[in-house]
Design a protein around this motif. Structure first.
Motif, PDB file in Angstrom:
ATOM      1  N   LEU A   2       0.817  -1.211   0.000  1.00 60.70           N
ATOM      2  CA  LEU A   2       0.000   0.000   0.000  1.00 60.70           C
ATOM      3  C   LEU A   2       0.850   1.260   0.000  1.00 60.70           C
ATOM      4  CD1 LEU A   2      -2.939  -0.896   2.394  1.00 60.70           C
ATOM      5  CD2 LEU A   2      -3.069  -0.402  -0.044  1.00 60.70           C
ATOM      6  N   ALA A   3       2.031   1.182   0.598  1.00 59.79           N
ATOM      7  CA  ALA A   3       2.906   2.358   0.646  1.00 59.79           C
ATOM      8  C   ALA A   3       3.328   2.801  -0.748  1.00 59.79           C
ATOM      9  CB  ALA A   3       4.144   2.063   1.493  1.00 59.79           C
ATOM     10  N   ALA A  14     -15.244   2.450   0.280  1.00 56.28           N
ATOM     11  CA  ALA A  14     -15.586   3.093   1.549  1.00 56.28           C
ATOM     12  C   ALA A  14     -14.566   4.161   1.918  1.00 56.28           C
ATOM     13  CB  ALA A  14     -15.675   2.038   2.653  1.00 56.28           C
ATOM     14  N   VAL A  15     -13.295   3.831   1.777  1.00 57.10           N
ATOM     15  CA  VAL A  15     -12.238   4.795   2.109  1.00 57.10           C
ATOM     16  C   VAL A  15     -12.306   5.996   1.178  1.00 57.10           C
ATOM     17  CG1 VAL A  15      -9.741   5.167   2.162  1.00 57.10           C
ATOM     18  CG2 VAL A  15     -10.707   3.071   3.130  1.00 57.10           C
ATOM     19  N   ASN A  16     -12.472   5.758  -0.111  1.00 57.98           N
ATOM     20  CA  ASN A  16     -12.552   6.854  -1.080  1.00 57.98           C
ATOM     21  C   ASN A  16     -13.752   7.754  -0.810  1.00 57.98           C
ATOM     22  OD1 ASN A  16     -10.306   5.846  -2.378  1.00 57.98           O
ATOM     23  ND2 ASN A  16     -11.465   4.741  -3.922  1.00 57.98           N
ATOM     24  N   SER A  17     -14.892   7.147  -0.443  1.00 55.81           N
ATOM     25  CA  SER A  17     -16.126   7.901  -0.239  1.00 55.81           C
ATOM     26  C   SER A  17     -16.098   8.717   1.044  1.00 55.81           C
ATOM     27  CB  SER A  17     -17.320   6.942  -0.213  1.00 55.81           C
ATOM     28  OG  SER A  17     -18.512   7.618   0.087  1.00 55.81           O
ATOM     29  N   SER A  49      -4.057   3.820   0.114  1.00 49.36           N
ATOM     30  CA  SER A  49      -2.638   4.030   0.414  1.00 49.36           C
ATOM     31  C   SER A  49      -2.435   5.286   1.254  1.00 49.36           C
ATOM     32  CB  SER A  49      -1.840   4.128  -0.888  1.00 49.36           C
ATOM     33  OG  SER A  49      -0.502   4.468  -0.636  1.00 49.36           O
ATOM     34  N   GLN A  50      -3.029   6.389   0.846  1.00 47.66           N
ATOM     35  CA  GLN A  50      -2.903   7.640   1.602  1.00 47.66           C
ATOM     36  C   GLN A  50      -3.547   7.519   2.979  1.00 47.66           C
ATOM     37  OE1 GLN A  50      -4.807  10.185  -1.282  1.00 47.66           O
ATOM     38  NE2 GLN A  50      -2.867  10.925  -2.102  1.00 47.66           N
ATOM     39  N   TRP A  51      -4.661   6.791   3.043  1.00 51.26           N
ATOM     40  CA  TRP A  51      -5.373   6.616   4.309  1.00 51.26           C
ATOM     41  C   TRP A  51      -4.529   5.837   5.311  1.00 51.26           C
ATOM     42  CZ3 TRP A  51      -8.081   2.312   6.652  1.00 51.26           C
ATOM     43  CH2 TRP A  51      -8.966   2.682   7.667  1.00 51.26           C
TER      44      TRP A  51
END
Length: 345
Positions: free
Chosen positions: A140-141, A268-271, A278-280
């Motif tokens: 993810l990094a 879910a993270v994007n919304s 990755s940023q989250w």
């Protein structure tokens, strides 16, 4: 004149890249190695063919050229969770059909190469368009990197197809007077670049064996529309388990550990958080890094590793994105403020 220096330089660059790909034994990406070796052999045969015209060398070159696009495609598709049977079918069937057609209809070789390069190239562009959520086995990094490199690889294959088409027309019009120059220029400029891109992208991949050892299969179905509930459940799990500290964390691992399908997790993270996964995840890592910067005297490099990052460049970039300052400046500013407050008292 063109065939001696330039291909040799390209070949030397490929040999260096093979050495680079062999060095990180733990995270060695077999797809990358296969692609680099195929490129090296293809270029070597091409050099020999232009120096010593031979039917055998021409046949070997054609066969290797047919195999190159699927190998490039596999270097990226192996970072996704595509069904294994489908992956092997798409990897083996098109080149097998192409080789059979070439065997029984040799004059169609140029057309076959154009189709196979364009086909795999366009699919790589499609994979790149979907974005990082497609590369579930990539760390993810660094999950945005394979998508960019897949786009580059797709462009490489499509441009290669157009180059082959131009060479074919040159043979028909001028008898191949410009063909050698076209091929050498193409190889010299693009082949080492795409090989380097695939080496770099391969380093971001966590091996399938590691994923199987770490993850348990789940069969939890989550409705796509319940993004807020999915997000709360995901955030709770991430904070409680501190899974973000795993430097090899992938979208696939996160999905299996939480029991949430990767596409729902990403949605879910994007919304909710208005950023990618990755940023989250890096946001949690930066929180951890800030705590260590304030509570310890550890060097910044040690804090980077303790926070789940693997490269200093990525750590500094993400820290600056989240905090607006570098890690070193953040620590200095906090220490300066603390000194001022203690002086006032």
């Amino acid at each position: 004149m063109y065939s001696v220096p330039f291909p040799v330089i390209t070949l030397f660059a490929l040999l260096i890249l093979i050495t680079m790909a062999l060095l990180p034994e733990k995270n060695r990406h077999s797809g990358t190695l296969r692609f680099l070796i195929a490129c090296t052999v293809l270029l070597s045969v091409g050099m020999l063919r232009w120096e010593y015209e031979s039917v055998m060398l021409r046949n070997i070159q054609s066969v290797l050229a047919i195999l190159l696009p699927p190998l490039a495609w596999h270097s990226f598709i192996s970072m996704t969770d595509i069904n294994k049977q489908r992956r092997w079918l798409l990897l083996l069937l098109p080149p097998a059909i192409a080789l059979l057609i070439r065997m029984f209809w040799p004059v169609a070789t140029d057309f076959i190469l154009f189709i196979i390069f364009t086909g795999y190239g366009c699919d790589l562009l499609r994979i790149a368009w979907i974005g990082e959520r497609n590369f579930t086995l990539s760390r993810l990094a660094e999950s945005t990197y394979p998508a960019k490199m897949a786009f580059f690889a797709g462009c490489f294959l499509c441009i290669s197809a157009l180059t082959d088409l131009a060479v074919t027309f040159d043979f028909r019009i001028t008898g191949g007077k410009q063909a050698a120059g076209m091929i050498v220029i193409f190889q010299m400029t693009l082949l080492p670049l795409i090989a380097a891109a695939i080496v770099s992208a391969g380093r971001t991949t966590v091996s399938g064996k590691e994923n199987r050892e770490e993850m348990r299969p789940v069969s939890v179905a989550v409705p796509v529309g319940e993004f807020q509930g999915i997000y709360c459940r995901l955030e709770k799990h991430v904070r409680e388990t501190q899974i973000y500290l795993n430097p090899d964390l992938t979208l696939s691992i996160l999905a299996r550990k939480t029991g949430i399908p990767a596409r729902h997790l990403s949605g879910a993270v994007n919304s909710v958080s208005q950023c990618n996964v990755s940023q989250w995840i890096n946001g949690f890592r930066i929180e951890r890094a800030k705590e260590l910067l304030l509570s310890t005297l550890l060097p910044v490099t040690d804090i980077m590793l303790e926070s789940g990052f693997t490269t200093k460049s990525n750590f500094n970039r993400e820290f600056l994105r989240v905090s607006g300052v570098s890690p070193t400046l953040f620590r200095q500013q906090v220490q300066s403020n603390q000194a001022k407050n203690s002086g006032m008292h």
